[in-house]
Scaffold this active site. Structure first.
Site, PDB file in Angstrom:
ATOM      1  N   ARG A  67       0.834  -1.222   0.000  1.00  0.00           N
ATOM      2  CA  ARG A  67       0.000   0.000   0.000  1.00  0.00           C
ATOM      3  C   ARG A  67       0.862   1.263   0.000  1.00  0.00           C
ATOM      4  O   ARG A  67       0.519   2.258   0.648  1.00  0.00           O
ATOM      5  CB  ARG A  67      -0.949   0.040   1.209  1.00  0.00           C
ATOM      6  CG  ARG A  67      -1.886  -1.106   1.312  1.00  0.00           C
ATOM      7  CD  ARG A  67      -2.910  -1.184   0.190  1.00  0.00           C
ATOM      8  NE  ARG A  67      -3.670  -2.400   0.323  1.00  0.00           N
ATOM      9  CZ  ARG A  67      -3.312  -3.565  -0.237  1.00  0.00           C
ATOM     10  NH1 ARG A  67      -2.242  -3.639  -1.015  1.00  0.00           N
ATOM     11  NH2 ARG A  67      -4.019  -4.644  -0.055  1.00  0.00           N
ATOM     12  N   SER A 116     -10.490  -0.362   4.082  1.00  0.00           N
ATOM     13  CA  SER A 116      -9.684  -0.695   5.273  1.00  0.00           C
ATOM     14  C   SER A 116      -9.149   0.567   5.920  1.00  0.00           C
ATOM     15  O   SER A 116      -8.573   1.421   5.252  1.00  0.00           O
ATOM     16  CB  SER A 116      -8.501  -1.578   4.891  1.00  0.00           C
ATOM     17  OG  SER A 116      -8.966  -2.786   4.370  1.00  0.00           O
ATOM     18  N   GLU A 186      -4.356   3.337   6.898  1.00  0.00           N
ATOM     19  CA  GLU A 186      -4.322   3.237   5.436  1.00  0.00           C
ATOM     20  C   GLU A 186      -5.047   4.447   4.842  1.00  0.00           C
ATOM     21  O   GLU A 186      -4.674   4.950   3.801  1.00  0.00           O
ATOM     22  CB  GLU A 186      -4.992   1.928   4.982  1.00  0.00           C
ATOM     23  CG  GLU A 186      -4.908   1.715   3.489  1.00  0.00           C
ATOM     24  CD  GLU A 186      -5.284   0.304   3.047  1.00  0.00           C
ATOM     25  OE1 GLU A 186      -4.927  -0.670   3.735  1.00  0.00           O
ATOM     26  OE2 GLU A 186      -5.943   0.187   2.009  1.00  0.00           O
TER      27      GLU A 186
END
Ligand SMILES: Cc1cc2nc3c(=O)[nH]c(=O)nc-3n(C[C@H](O)[C@H](O)[C@H](O)COP(=O)(O)OP(=O)(O)OC[C@H]3O[C@@H](n4cnc5c(N)ncnc54)[C@H](O)[C@@H]3O)c2cc1C
Length: 201
Positions: A67, A116, A186
């Protein structure tokens, strides 16, 4: 992009099927799911740099990680090229349907969310840690940690940004107090002066 590829019988992006957002946004965070990441299929991107230059970056130059796409953070992504393999249309669609089914079964898609909230901590899962601190069902204002998936917080009922921020802080604090693990976000906060997710550590 995933349905466009499937339509043209090109395989390689199936695990990403169902991730909402643009290709630029996906590359900027190296979006991924079910064992695949958008960077896996990337050849190169054309970007504008902070000095207003247009350059082409090879995938290997971007430093993609889980990510993260460090070299893209200060650039505007204009075009991207992907290398996919010729596949069978039926099996591509069938794999995409399987991924969709998993998403529907496991994620609270019936409520608005930002996906998320936390990155996966090394060697563990944010969802497991949150469950272990009795996070499921915790609600602040209209924001809630759903019973279906502890890692995706939902807008249960007219949540404000402040509700969501407070809920994130509450859960981070509980996990830190019990496990000494500082969950990394995130999601990116927008419009706050300081880091709104900071907790006592
Ligand atoms: C229900 C749900 C499920 C999700 N599931 C997943 C998942 O399984 N896996 C996963 O990885 N993510 C998941 N996400 C997160 C999702 O992938 C991101 O929200 C999305 O990739 C962001 O893309 P966007 O186009 O909406 O970008 P935005 O939210 O508009 O922007 C995000 C960032 O990207 C930058 N950006 C966007 N376009 C460009 C560009 N062209 N050039 C430079 N910078 C750019 C923006 O400046 C911003 O900083 C999920 C989100 C939701 C809501």
């Amino acid at each position: 992009l995933t349905t466009f590829a499937a339509f043209h019988e090109l395989s390689g992006l199936e695990p990403l099927s169902g991730i909402p957002g643009s290709v630029g946004g996906g590359l900027w965070m190296n979006a991924g799911a079910y064992g695949g990441e958008i960077s896996n299929a990337l050849i190169d991107v054309d970007v504008i740099t902070p000095n207003d230059e247009m350059i082409t970056l090879q995938a290997a130059e971007i430093g993609f990680g889980y990510r993260s796409a460090p070299v893209l953070q200060d650039k505007v992504i204009l075009h991207s090229r992907f290398k996919l393999t010729r596949g069978n249309k039926d099996s591509i669609y069938s794999e995409m349907r399987r991924v969709w089914r998993l998403r529907r079964e496991k994620q609270p898609l019936e409520y608005p969310s930002a996906g998320s909230i936390f990155k996966r901590p090394a060697g563990d899962y944010a969802g497991r840690l949150i469950e272990a601190v009795n996070g499921k069902g915790v609600r602040i204002g209209g924001a809630m940690v759903p019973h279906k998936h502890a890692g995706i917080f939902i807008n249960y009922d007219h949540a404000t940004a402040e509700d969501v921020v407070q809920l994130i802080r509450e859960i981070r604090q509980r996990v830190y107090d019990k496990f000494g693990i500082l969950l990394e976000n995130e999601v990116k906060p927008v419009g706050f002066k300081n880091d709104p997710f900071e907790i006592k550590s």
